[in-house]
Write an enzyme that holds these catalytic residues in place. Structure first.
Site, PDB file in Angstrom:
ATOM      1  CD  GLU A 166      41.718  42.056  32.853  1.00 29.36           C
ATOM      2  OE1 GLU A 166      41.417  40.860  33.007  1.00 29.36           O
ATOM      3  OE2 GLU A 166      41.007  42.866  32.243  1.00 29.36           O
ATOM      4  CE  LYS A 175      38.378  38.284  31.375  1.00 29.29           C
ATOM      5  NZ  LYS A 175      39.230  39.468  31.624  1.00 29.29           N
ATOM      6  CG  ASP A 229      37.068  25.778  44.203  1.00 30.36           C
ATOM      7  OD1 ASP A 229      37.390  26.204  43.083  1.00 30.36           O
ATOM      8  OD2 ASP A 229      36.834  24.583  44.432  1.00 30.36           O
ATOM      9  CG  HIS A 244      43.251  48.217  29.134  1.00 31.21           C
ATOM     10  ND1 HIS A 244      43.202  46.922  28.709  1.00 31.21           N
ATOM     11  CD2 HIS A 244      42.406  48.287  30.171  1.00 31.21           C
ATOM     12  CE1 HIS A 244      42.359  46.237  29.458  1.00 31.21           C
ATOM     13  NE2 HIS A 244      41.860  47.057  30.354  1.00 31.21           N
TER      14      HIS A 244
HETATM   15  C1  MEV Z   1      38.021  42.870  30.212  1.00 29.39           C
HETATM   16  O1  MEV Z   1      38.784  42.101  31.099  1.00 29.39           O
HETATM   17  C2  MEV Z   1      36.570  42.885  30.626  1.00 29.39           C
HETATM   18  C3  MEV Z   1      35.617  43.559  29.640  1.00 29.39           C
HETATM   19  O2  MEV Z   1      35.747  42.959  28.360  1.00 29.39           O
HETATM   20  C4  MEV Z   1      34.214  43.357  30.177  1.00 29.39           C
HETATM   21  C5  MEV Z   1      33.120  43.785  29.230  1.00 29.39           C
HETATM   22  O3  MEV Z   1      33.343  43.813  28.007  1.00 29.39           O
HETATM   23  O4  MEV Z   1      32.015  44.046  29.755  1.00 29.39           O
HETATM   24  C6  MEV Z   1      35.934  45.028  29.469  1.00 29.39           C
END
Ligand code: MEV
Length: 413
Positions: free
Chosen positions: A80, A256, A272, A370
Site C-alpha cells: 500500500e 485497519k 505470522d 494518495h
Molecule cells: C487506509 O489504508 C487506512 C485508513 O482508512 C485508516 C483510518 O481510516 O483510520 C486511512
C-alpha cells in the site's frame, strides 16, 4: 548507528538508499546482498507445499523513529502506497521525545478442550490439585524454554457452558524470543493422556489461542499541539477517536489503519501476520463490543496523548524469521534481538500509523497524499523512470490531471 533521521531519504535512488543504510544502521555488504537476493526458490520450496515461485511485495524503511530513547529504522513490507511515508511523518512529529513502549512477559496460552467429561467441576478441582506436578510434566515437553527462563508457568481449568458442558484446560507458556506456536501445540498435545485420565473425559481440540492477552505490547506518545497544527487538530483527533470508540464500523477502519503499520513489520520480520491480526481484532472486542484499539486524549497542557495496547505474538527466532533472508535483514536493520523489543516496536509503529491516518483525515483528507503517489504510478505507466517520473508526477498532481495521455505528452512521447 547514527540515527533514524535520514533527511531526504525518499528522494534518493534505490541503490543510494541501500548504501545509506550501511552507515546509518551498520548494514554490511553481505546483508545488502542477502536483501537483493531475497528468498530463493529452493528455500521457498522447503517452506510450503506445491511451491511454484515467490510473491514479492515492496520493502521500505520508515525513518525518524525513536522508541524508549533509541533511534531505529523500521523495515515495512507493504503493497500500500503512503503507509511508509505516513509512519515516518508521524514519527518525525513525535520527536524529540519519540515513543515510550512496554511489554509483558511473552506468555501464550495453549488450550485443551475436554468433552464427555464425567463431572466437569470435579475434573477442574482435580486439575487444580495436581497443578504443580502437571506443570513440571508439561515443562518436559517445552524444549529449551525452561533452560532459557521460560516454559510452562501456570495451568488453569474452567468449566465452559457451550451448548453442552465442557472443561477447558489452559497451559500458560513463556515463549521467550519465539512466537512459540510449535512448542505450545507440542506441550498441549503431549499432555493429552495425562489430562484425560485426571478429568475422566476426552480431549478434542489442543491448540494455542491467538488472543494472547498475557502477551501484550503497549506504546504511548505525546504530540505537542503546536507541532501538529494546533488545538483544532488535537480536538479533531480526539473526536475521531470517540467515533471509533463508539462505533464498530469506524473502529474496524481505525484498527485497519493501525494494522497497516503493524502487519507491514510483522511481514518484514517473517512473523505470522494472521496470528497478530486475529489477536488484535479479538482484543478490540473483549469488552462490551468491538472498539478502537488506540485511545487519544488531551493532557494537562492541551497536547495530544495517544496510547495503543494489543496482544503481540511475535518472535525473533524460529520459523520464517530465521529462514527468510529478508527477515534476518529486517531484524538487523532495527538492531533488535528480543521478541519483547520487537513487540514494543510494533506497538509504537501502530500508534504512529494511527496518528498519521487520523491527522490526515481531520485535516486535508487522505486522498491528497494518495493522489501524489497515484501520479507517480501514472508517470511510470507512461514510461517515465527515476527523477523524470518524480518531475512528471509533480506536474500531474499540480494540474489534477492523472491521465496517462497527459503524462506521455509531458514525457514528449
Ligand atoms: C487506509 O489504508 C487506512 C485508513 O482508512 C485508516 C483510518 O481510516 O483510520 C486511512
Amino acid at each position: 548507528m547514527t540515527g533514524s533521521q535520514l533527511p531526504g531519504f525518499y528522494k534518493r535512488g534505490l541503490d543510494e538508499r541501500r548504501m545509506l543504510l550501511k552507515e546509518a544502521a551498520g548494514i554490511s555488504n553481505d546483508d545488502l546482498k542477502a536483501l537483493a537476493e531475497g528468498l530463493t526458490l529452493a528455500s521457498a520450496n522447503l517452506m510450503v507445499e506445491n511451491a511454484i515461485g515467490t510473491m514479492q511485495v515492496p520493502l521500505g524503511v520508515a525513518t525518524n523513529f525513536k522508541i524508549n530513547g533509541r533511534e531505529l529504522l523500521i523495515p515495512m513490507a507493504t503493497e500500500e502506497a503512503s503507509v511508509i511515508a505516513a509512519a515516518s511523518y508521524a514519527a518525525k512529529l513525535a520527536l524529540p521525545t519519540g515513543f515510550t513502549a512496554t511489554s509483558t512477559r511473552p506468555v501464550m496460552r495453549g488450550q485443551m478442550q475436554l468433552v464427555d467429561v464425567e463431572d466437569a467441576s470435579a475434573g477442574k478441582s482435580r486439575i487444580e490439585a495436581e497443578k504443580d506436578r502437571l506443570i513440571a510434566e508439561a515443562n518436559k515437553l517445552a524444549g529449551l524454554l525452561p533452560s532459557l527462563g521460560g516454559g510452562v508457568i501456570d495451568l488453569k481449568a474452567r468449566v465452559l457452558e457451550a451448548g453442552e458442558e465442557m472443561l477447558i484446560v489452559e497451559f500458560f507458556i513463556d515463549c521467550r524470543d519465539a512466537m512459540g506456536a510449535n512448542t505450545i501445540d507440542t506441550v498441549v498435545e503431549g499432555m493429552t493422556a495425562e489430562i484425560e485420565s485426571i478429568v475422566k473425559g476426552r480431549a478434542l481440540l489442543r491448540i494455542l489461542s491467538n488472543l494472547a492477552t498475557e502477551r501484550l505490547a503497549k506504546a504511548t506518545v505525546t504530540y505537542k499541539k503546536e507541532s501538529i497544527g494546533g488545538e483544532r487538530v488535537v480536538d479533531g483527533i480526539i473526536r475521531a477517536y470517540r467515533f471509533a470508540a463508539a462505533d464498530p464500523y469506524r473502529a474496524a477502519t481505525n484498527n485497519k489503519g493501525i494494522m497497516n503499520g503493524i502487519t507491514a513489520l510483522v511481514l518484514a520480520t517473517g512473523n505470522d501476520t494472521r496470528a497478530v491480526e486475529a489477536g488484535a481484532h479479538a482484543y478490540a472486542a473483549v469488552g462490551k463490543g468491538y472498539t478502537s484499539l488506540s485511545k487519544w486524549s488531551r493532557d494537562a497542557e492541551g497536547n495530544l496523548h495517544g496510547e495503543l495496547e494489543l496482544p503481540m505474538a511475535v518472535g525473533t527466532i524460529g520459523g520464517a524469521t530465521k529462514t527468510h533472508p529478508t527477515s534476518q535483514f529486517a531484524l538487523k536493520l532495527m538492531g533488535i534481538k528480543s521478541a519483547r523489543e520487537l513487540a514494543e516496536t510494533m506497538a509504537a509503529l501502530g500508534l504512529a500509523q494511527n496518528f498519521a491516518a487520523l491527522r490526515a483525515l481531520v485535516t486535508e483528507g487522505i486522498q491528497k497524499g494518495h493522489m501524489q503517489l497515484h501520479a507517480r504510478n501514472v508517470a511510470a505507466m507512461a514510461g517515465a523512470t527515476g527523477p523524470e517520473a518524480e518531475r512528471i508526477a509533480d506536474v500531474l498532481a499540480k494540474e489534477g490531471n492523472f491521465s496517462i495521455a497527459r503524462a506521455k505528452e509531458l514525457l514528449g512521447r
